[in-house]
Write an enzyme that holds these catalytic residues in place. Structure first.
Site, PDB file in Angstrom:
ATOM      1  N   ASP A   8       0.817  -1.217   0.000  1.00  0.00           N
ATOM      2  CA  ASP A   8       0.000   0.000   0.000  1.00  0.00           C
ATOM      3  C   ASP A   8       0.855   1.274   0.000  1.00  0.00           C
ATOM      4  O   ASP A   8       1.682   1.475   0.893  1.00  0.00           O
ATOM      5  CB  ASP A   8      -0.897   0.042   1.238  1.00  0.00           C
ATOM      6  CG  ASP A   8      -1.758  -1.205   1.403  1.00  0.00           C
ATOM      7  OD1 ASP A   8      -1.206  -2.312   1.307  1.00  0.00           O
ATOM      8  OD2 ASP A   8      -2.960  -1.061   1.645  1.00  0.00           O
ATOM      9  N   GLU A  39      -4.718   2.308  -2.777  1.00  0.00           N
ATOM     10  CA  GLU A  39      -5.920   2.829  -2.130  1.00  0.00           C
ATOM     11  C   GLU A  39      -5.659   3.900  -1.069  1.00  0.00           C
ATOM     12  O   GLU A  39      -6.573   4.600  -0.670  1.00  0.00           O
ATOM     13  CB  GLU A  39      -6.722   1.691  -1.503  1.00  0.00           C
ATOM     14  CG  GLU A  39      -6.093   1.082  -0.282  1.00  0.00           C
ATOM     15  CD  GLU A  39      -7.135   0.613   0.726  1.00  0.00           C
ATOM     16  OE1 GLU A  39      -8.308   0.498   0.363  1.00  0.00           O
ATOM     17  OE2 GLU A  39      -6.756   0.383   1.885  1.00  0.00           O
ATOM     18  N   ASN A  40      -4.412   4.027  -0.621  1.00  0.00           N
ATOM     19  CA  ASN A  40      -4.067   5.043   0.373  1.00  0.00           C
ATOM     20  C   ASN A  40      -3.206   6.157  -0.212  1.00  0.00           C
ATOM     21  O   ASN A  40      -2.602   6.935   0.519  1.00  0.00           O
ATOM     22  CB  ASN A  40      -3.313   4.416   1.549  1.00  0.00           C
ATOM     23  CG  ASN A  40      -4.118   3.375   2.289  1.00  0.00           C
ATOM     24  OD1 ASN A  40      -3.711   2.225   2.372  1.00  0.00           O
ATOM     25  ND2 ASN A  40      -5.256   3.753   2.821  1.00  0.00           N
ATOM     26  N   HIS A  68     -10.580   1.473   1.226  1.00  0.00           N
ATOM     27  CA  HIS A  68     -10.518   2.940   1.151  1.00  0.00           C
ATOM     28  C   HIS A  68     -10.670   3.481  -0.270  1.00  0.00           C
ATOM     29  O   HIS A  68     -10.520   4.681  -0.490  1.00  0.00           O
ATOM     30  CB  HIS A  68      -9.200   3.450   1.747  1.00  0.00           C
ATOM     31  CG  HIS A  68      -9.114   3.320   3.224  1.00  0.00           C
ATOM     32  ND1 HIS A  68     -10.024   3.913   4.078  1.00  0.00           N
ATOM     33  CD2 HIS A  68      -8.228   2.640   4.010  1.00  0.00           C
ATOM     34  CE1 HIS A  68      -9.694   3.622   5.329  1.00  0.00           C
ATOM     35  NE2 HIS A  68      -8.626   2.844   5.316  1.00  0.00           N
ATOM     36  N   HIS A 151      -6.911  -8.050   0.072  1.00  0.00           N
ATOM     37  CA  HIS A 151      -6.847  -6.921   1.000  1.00  0.00           C
ATOM     38  C   HIS A 151      -7.633  -7.305   2.255  1.00  0.00           C
ATOM     39  O   HIS A 151      -8.860  -7.199   2.291  1.00  0.00           O
ATOM     40  CB  HIS A 151      -7.454  -5.683   0.324  1.00  0.00           C
ATOM     41  CG  HIS A 151      -7.072  -4.392   0.967  1.00  0.00           C
ATOM     42  ND1 HIS A 151      -5.822  -3.836   0.801  1.00  0.00           N
ATOM     43  CD2 HIS A 151      -7.761  -3.542   1.766  1.00  0.00           C
ATOM     44  CE1 HIS A 151      -5.770  -2.695   1.454  1.00  0.00           C
ATOM     45  NE2 HIS A 151      -6.930  -2.496   2.068  1.00  0.00           N
ATOM     46  N   HIS A 178      -0.196  -2.937   6.260  1.00  0.00           N
ATOM     47  CA  HIS A 178       0.929  -2.004   6.109  1.00  0.00           C
ATOM     48  C   HIS A 178       2.197  -2.447   6.821  1.00  0.00           C
ATOM     49  O   HIS A 178       3.163  -1.674   6.887  1.00  0.00           O
ATOM     50  CB  HIS A 178       0.557  -0.592   6.595  1.00  0.00           C
ATOM     51  CG  HIS A 178      -0.471   0.090   5.772  1.00  0.00           C
ATOM     52  ND1 HIS A 178      -0.594   1.469   5.696  1.00  0.00           N
ATOM     53  CD2 HIS A 178      -1.468  -0.392   4.987  1.00  0.00           C
ATOM     54  CE1 HIS A 178      -1.611   1.792   4.905  1.00  0.00           C
ATOM     55  NE2 HIS A 178      -2.148   0.666   4.468  1.00  0.00           N
TER      56      HIS A 178
END
Length: 263
Positions: A8, A39-40, A68, A151, A178
Site C-alpha cells: 500500500d 488505495e491510500n 478505502h 486486502h 501495512h
C-alpha cells in the site's frame, strides 16, 4: 518472467518514494510488470485521477485497492474507464469499477484479481472464497498466470484463501495491514504467498500516519485528525520469479528498501 507486487502506497511521501524506486527496480531486477496497491495514495485515503497517472508514470502497470477506494470521490471519474485500476471484486453486484483484469506482458497475459477479506473488515463484503473460484475458472483459459491481491486484516483468512487456491493461481499476496511479514514462500502446489506486502510510506509512523494523533485516539477513545507522516520512507514488495517455459513459480524475493534519513 518477473512480477513485482508492491504494498500500500501511503500519501505523498509514499508516492514519491514509489516513483523514485520502481523504475530503478524495473531495470536492475529485470521486472516485467508491477502491481501496486494504491488505495491510500491520496493523502492516506483513496485515489484521484492525477495520482493514478502518477503511479503509472512511476512504473505501475496495474493498481489494486481495498476498503478505502471510495474515500476520495474523485476516483469516480476513472473507476469505470480505467481497466487496470481495480477495486475488490466482492463488492455487491452493480458496484462501479472492475474487480479483475487481464494484462498483456510481452507474448503472455497475466490475470490480476483484487479481493477484500471479511474478518474484522468494514464493510464486510461477499464471500471472497467462492467468488475467487468463479473468477479463476472464468479467466484461467485467457491468461498464462493469475495474481491475487487479497486486502484483508486476518492472517488466518489470507492463509486460508491462499491454500484454497494453491495450484490454481500463480500468487496470492496480502495487503491492508501495512506491516511487511517475513513468511514469503511457495506453497505445496506452487502458489507464491506472503501474508502482507507492507507499505510504501514513512518508516517512523503508525502505518504511514503521524504517531501522536493515533496515540491520542487510543488514549481518549475520541476521534483524532490523522495526517500522513513525513520523513524517510520504506518500500515493501515481493518479487515473484516465474519459469517462462511452464509458467511455474521458481522463486520469491521479499524486498524492503529503506530511504536514507532526511534529517
Amino acid at each position: 518472467m518477473r512480477i513485482l507486487m508492491v504494498g500500500d502506497v501511503v500519501g505523498k511521501p509514499g508516492r514519491y518514494f514509489f516513483m523514485e524506486q520502481t523504475l530503478e527496480l524495473k531495470q536492475s531486477k529485470k521486472i516485467d510488470a508491477v502491481i501496486v496497491n494504491g488505495e491510500n495514495a491520496a493523502h492516506g485515503k483513496g485515489l484521484t485521477p492525477q495520482i493514478f497517472e502518477d503511479l503509472l508514470r512511476g512504473g505501475a502497470d496495474i493498481v489494486t485497492s481495498g476498503n478505502h477506494i471510495w474515500d476520495n470521490p474523485k476516483v469516480m471519474e476513472i473507476i469505470d474507464a480505467e481497466p487496470f485500476l481495480l477495486r475488490p471484486a466482492n463488492y455487491p453486484e452493480g458496484t462501479p469499477g472492475n474487480g479483475f483484469c487481464i494484462f498483456p506482458v510481452g507474448k503472455k497475459k497475466i490475470g490480476v484479481i483484487n479481493l477484500s477479506g471479511r474478518t474484522f473488515m468494514n464493510p464486510p463484503l461477499d464471500d471472497p472464497f467462492r467468488l475467487a473460484e468463479k473468477i479463476v475458472a472464468t479467466i484461467r483459459r485467457q491468461c498464462d498466470m493469475i495474481f491475487v491481491d487479497f486486502h484483508a486484516e486476518a492472517t488466518s483468512e489470507k492463509l486460508a484463501l491462499a491454500y484454497h487456491l494453491d495450484g490454481q493461481i500463480t500468487a496470492l499476496v496480502g495487503t491492508h495491514t501495512h506491516v511487511q511479514t517475513a513468511d514469503e514462500k511457495i506453497l505445496p502446489n506452487g502458489t507464491a504467498y506472503i501474508t502482507d506486502l507492507g507499505m510504501v510510506g514513512a518508516e517512523n509512523s503508525i502505518l504511514g500516519i503521524e504517531v501522536e494523533p493515533v496515540i491520542k485516539k487510543f488514549l481518549t477513545g475520541r476521534p483524532s485528525k490523522f495526517e500522513v507522516a513525513t520523513g524517510a520512507c520504506l518500500y515493501c514488495a515481493l518479487l515473484i520469479k516465474i519459469n517462462d517455459a511452464n509458467n511455474k513459480v521458481v522463486g520469491v524475493e521479499r524486498i524492503c528498501i529503506k530511504e536514507r534519513s532526511k534529517n
